[in-house]
Write an enzyme that holds these catalytic residues in place. Sequence first.
Site, PDB file in Angstrom:
ATOM      1  N   GLY A   1     -24.847  46.403 -17.617  1.00 40.08           N
ATOM      2  CA  GLY A   1     -24.862  45.606 -16.294  1.00 40.08           C
ATOM      3  C   GLY A   1     -23.863  44.564 -16.608  1.00 40.08           C
TER       4      GLY A   1
ATOM      5  N   GLN B   1     -20.216  36.264 -16.303  1.00 37.70           N
ATOM      6  CA  GLN B   1     -19.972  36.669 -17.480  1.00 37.70           C
ATOM      7  C   GLN B   1     -18.402  36.990 -17.841  1.00 37.70           C
ATOM      8  OE1 GLN B   1     -23.550  39.750 -17.466  1.00 37.70           O
ATOM      9  NE2 GLN B   1     -23.455  39.547 -19.540  1.00 37.70           N
TER      10      GLN B   1
ATOM     11  N   CYS C   1     -27.613  41.318 -24.156  1.00 38.83           N
ATOM     12  CA  CYS C   1     -26.674  40.668 -23.231  1.00 38.83           C
ATOM     13  C   CYS C   1     -25.168  40.902 -23.833  1.00 38.83           C
ATOM     14  CB  CYS C   1     -27.128  39.480 -22.819  1.00 38.83           C
ATOM     15  SG  CYS C   1     -25.988  38.551 -21.607  1.00 38.83           S
ATOM     16  N   LEU C   2     -24.124  41.098 -23.124  1.00 38.10           N
ATOM     17  CA  LEU C   2     -22.908  41.172 -23.539  1.00 38.10           C
ATOM     18  C   LEU C   2     -22.404  39.944 -23.737  1.00 38.10           C
ATOM     19  CD1 LEU C   2     -21.596  43.877 -21.322  1.00 38.10           C
ATOM     20  CD2 LEU C   2     -22.169  44.075 -23.642  1.00 38.10           C
TER      21      LEU C   2
ATOM     22  N   HIS D   1     -32.070  40.946 -14.743  1.00 35.21           N
ATOM     23  CA  HIS D   1     -31.440  40.126 -15.795  1.00 35.21           C
ATOM     24  C   HIS D   1     -30.133  39.708 -15.103  1.00 35.21           C
ATOM     25  CE1 HIS D   1     -29.781  40.280 -20.210  1.00 35.21           C
ATOM     26  NE2 HIS D   1     -28.734  40.217 -19.336  1.00 35.21           N
ATOM     27  N   GLU D   2     -29.376  40.815 -14.550  1.00 35.93           N
ATOM     28  CA  GLU D   2     -27.958  40.414 -14.060  1.00 35.93           C
ATOM     29  C   GLU D   2     -28.168  39.403 -13.041  1.00 35.93           C
ATOM     30  OE1 GLU D   2     -25.392  41.192 -15.659  1.00 35.93           O
ATOM     31  OE2 GLU D   2     -26.707  42.808 -16.693  1.00 35.93           O
TER      32      GLU D   2
ATOM     33  N   HIS E   1     -28.195  36.013 -14.119  1.00 39.50           N
ATOM     34  CA  HIS E   1     -26.804  35.308 -14.362  1.00 39.50           C
ATOM     35  C   HIS E   1     -26.542  34.512 -13.291  1.00 39.50           C
ATOM     36  CE1 HIS E   1     -26.096  36.639 -18.564  1.00 39.50           C
ATOM     37  NE2 HIS E   1     -26.228  37.846 -18.276  1.00 39.50           N
TER      38      HIS E   1
END
Length: 177
Positions: free
Chosen positions: A46, A51, A92-93, A134-135, A138
């Site tokens: 994701g 991000q 997480c990226l 999660h996304e 953000h």
Amino acid sequence: MAKLPIVIYPNPVLAEHCTPVTEFDEKLAQLAADMAETMYAAPGVGLAAPQVGKTLRLVVIDVSEEKNQLLTLVNPRITAYSEETKVCEEGCLSLPGIWDKVKRPAEVTVRAQDLQGNFFEKDCDGLLAVCVQHELDHLDGVVFVDHLSRLKKDRDLKKLHKLKLEAKKKRAESESR
């Protein structure tokens, strides 16, 4: 399509509240395609617009093994949460190398728009439910470590700092050769 640079915590853009998408045009479609390419290349399951430095309510997700079930969510919001919760390990990226357990509702329903502006709803469970939550966090300036106790968050952020220093040292060593 172009791979986009991923913003690393604690970049301030990750703490911003994103604005709704109002233009459903080729520019939005290209951003979503570039985000998908970036997510797949990372590799991740994701990616949210902040991000990649964009404060728009846009998310791409693909939790399939084959990486062929891309879900694009424009202006998403969760409309229902299950009472049942589940603890999953998340990464997480934007926090590379950091993994920790987060407790979230086991199932959610998300309402969003597609790239043409059409509304749809999707019931999510398992990894997809975790990823959606999660996304969408953000988009409201929340990263997964914000769900942890102060002690665990501090531990994870110290580890992230150490990993960044090690990477910087390796880059400097390779450049001096």
